[in-house]
Design an enzyme around this catalytic site. Structure first.
Site, short mmCIF file in Angstrom:
data_model
loop_
_atom_site.label_atom_id
_atom_site.label_comp_id
_atom_site.label_asym_id
_atom_site.label_seq_id
_atom_site.Cartn_x
_atom_site.Cartn_y
_atom_site.Cartn_z
N PRO A 12 0.92 -1.28 0.00
CA PRO A 12 0.00 0.06 0.02
C PRO A 12 1.16 1.27 -0.19
CG PRO A 12 -0.95 -1.56 1.65
CD PRO A 12 0.40 -2.14 1.02
N ASN A 13 0.30 2.16 -0.92
CA ASN A 13 0.89 3.40 -0.86
C ASN A 13 2.26 3.58 -1.60
OD1 ASN A 13 -1.38 4.64 0.39
ND2 ASN A 13 -0.61 3.72 2.27
N ARG A 20 5.63 12.08 -3.01
CA ARG A 20 5.35 12.79 -1.64
C ARG A 20 6.63 12.41 -0.64
NH1 ARG A 20 -0.32 12.03 -2.09
NH2 ARG A 20 -0.85 13.15 -3.97
N TYR A 25 11.55 8.93 1.89
CA TYR A 25 11.57 7.78 1.15
C TYR A 25 12.34 8.07 -0.23
CZ TYR A 25 7.51 6.09 3.84
OH TYR A 25 7.00 5.69 5.12
N ASN A 77 8.27 -5.43 -0.06
CA ASN A 77 8.20 -4.15 0.54
C ASN A 77 6.38 -4.02 0.85
OD1 ASN A 77 7.68 -1.81 1.92
ND2 ASN A 77 9.17 -0.81 0.51
N ALA A 80 2.80 -0.66 5.08
CA ALA A 80 2.27 -0.53 6.30
C ALA A 80 1.73 -1.84 7.03
CB ALA A 80 1.27 0.59 6.61
N HIS A 83 3.55 -4.13 9.29
CA HIS A 83 3.33 -4.25 10.80
C HIS A 83 2.19 -4.63 11.39
CE1 HIS A 83 6.75 -1.40 9.96
NE2 HIS A 83 5.94 -0.67 9.34
N ASP A 90 1.66 -15.68 7.45
CA ASP A 90 0.97 -17.06 7.10
C ASP A 90 1.64 -17.35 5.86
OD1 ASP A 90 0.23 -17.65 9.63
OD2 ASP A 90 -2.04 -17.19 8.98
N GLU A 101 12.54 -9.28 3.02
CA GLU A 101 11.71 -8.04 3.50
C GLU A 101 12.71 -7.11 3.12
OE1 GLU A 101 11.68 -7.43 7.71
OE2 GLU A 101 9.90 -6.28 7.75
N HIS A 103 12.60 -2.41 3.14
CA HIS A 103 12.20 -1.19 3.41
C HIS A 103 13.04 -0.13 3.10
CE1 HIS A 103 8.97 -3.01 5.60
NE2 HIS A 103 9.88 -3.45 6.35
N SER A 105 12.80 3.16 4.18
CA SER A 105 13.35 3.84 5.34
C SER A 105 13.75 2.83 6.53
CB SER A 105 12.15 4.59 5.93
OG SER A 105 11.05 3.74 6.27
N ARG A 110 11.93 5.03 13.42
CA ARG A 110 10.85 5.76 13.36
C ARG A 110 9.93 5.61 14.60
NH1 ARG A 110 8.70 5.15 7.29
NH2 ARG A 110 7.48 7.13 8.06
N ARG A 114 6.08 1.14 14.05
CA ARG A 114 7.02 0.25 13.13
C ARG A 114 7.94 -0.66 13.30
NH1 ARG A 114 5.01 3.71 8.81
NH2 ARG A 114 4.63 5.85 9.30
O1 CA2 Z 1 10.39 2.34 4.39
C1 CA2 Z 1 9.47 1.42 3.65
O2 CA2 Z 1 9.85 1.07 2.72
C2 CA2 Z 1 8.06 1.27 4.37
O3 CA2 Z 1 7.69 0.02 3.95
C3 CA2 Z 1 7.25 2.22 3.89
C4 CA2 Z 1 5.88 2.36 4.53
C5 CA2 Z 1 5.89 2.28 5.84
O4 CA2 Z 1 4.50 2.20 6.46
C6 CA2 Z 1 6.81 1.12 6.49
O5 CA2 Z 1 6.57 1.40 7.96
C7 CA2 Z 1 8.22 1.41 5.90
C8 CA2 Z 1 5.02 3.19 3.80
C9 CA2 Z 1 4.81 3.32 2.43
C10 CA2 Z 1 4.04 4.60 1.87
O6 CA2 Z 1 4.90 5.12 0.88
C11 CA2 Z 1 4.79 6.33 0.69
C12 CA2 Z 1 5.63 6.83 -0.21
C13 CA2 Z 1 5.60 8.10 -0.58
C14 CA2 Z 1 5.00 8.97 -0.13
C15 CA2 Z 1 4.05 8.52 1.28
C16 CA2 Z 1 3.97 7.14 1.08
#
Ligand code: CA2
Length: 145
Positions: A12-13, A20, A25, A77, A80, A83, A90, A101, A103, A105, A110, A114
């Site tokens: 997601p995202n 953003r 990121y 990746n 969210a 977590h 599973d 895995e 990531h 960041s 953080r 997380r």
């Molecule tokens: O650091 C990572 O790759 C994360 O998987 C990114 C997730 C975050 O929930 C994990 O804790 C760590 C968030 C992905 C959202 O991606 C965005 C990218 C650009 C702007 C906003 C969100």
């Protein structure tokens, strides 16, 4: 020799990468990362299948597909869902395909929420905190498995 098929699954995202929150990121988009992975994959004798979804079920289906297609590894990746998702835990445990895995960041540096990773509990290993380059590091690790 047959190329090693590596699935690169993004949750997601992550479609917003580069658009953003560049301070967290970075400025590479998911397409930029796919391009970098394609280049490195050639040198490593791998074939990349990279996907992104905002839906947990798609990620689960793709994990199962990776196994049924005989993929060499999955780079995951999960965003969210990392977590929160027992279902991903599973799924990783239920397939023989090794999952790495990834990531961008460093979640441990953080917010407290997380620090727990269902994905990390089941994965072969984890790479975090090196920005988009983490995907390349994970691919190298996958190729060496
Ligand atoms: O650091 C990572 O790759 C994360 O998987 C990114 C997730 C975050 O929930 C994990 O804790 C760590 C968030 C992905 C959202 O991606 C965005 C990218 C650009 C702007 C906003 C969100």
């Amino acid at each position: 020799m047959a190329k090693k098929l590596v699935y690169v699954l993004n949750g997601p995202n992550l479609n917003l990468l580069g658009l953003r929150e560049p301070e967290i990121y970075g400025s590479d988009t998911l397409d930029d990362i796919a391009g970098m992975l394609e280049d490195r994959a050639k040198a490593l004798g791998c074939e990349i299948d990279m996907r992104q979804s905002n839906h947990e079920g798609h990620l689960l289906d793709w994990m199962h597909e990776a196994q049924s297609k005989g993929a060499h590894a999955v780079l995951l990746n999960a965003g969210a869902l990392t977590h929160t998702s027992l279902a991903l835990y599973d799924a990783i445990r239920s397939i023989r395909t090794p999952v790495i895995e990834v990531h961008i960041s460093n979640p441990h540096a953080r917010e407290e929420f997380r620090r727990h990773s269902y994905v990390g509990m089941a994965a072969k290993g984890s790479i975090a905190g090196f920005g988009a380059k983490g995907y390349l590091l994970a691919l190298e690790a996958a190729a060496g498995l």
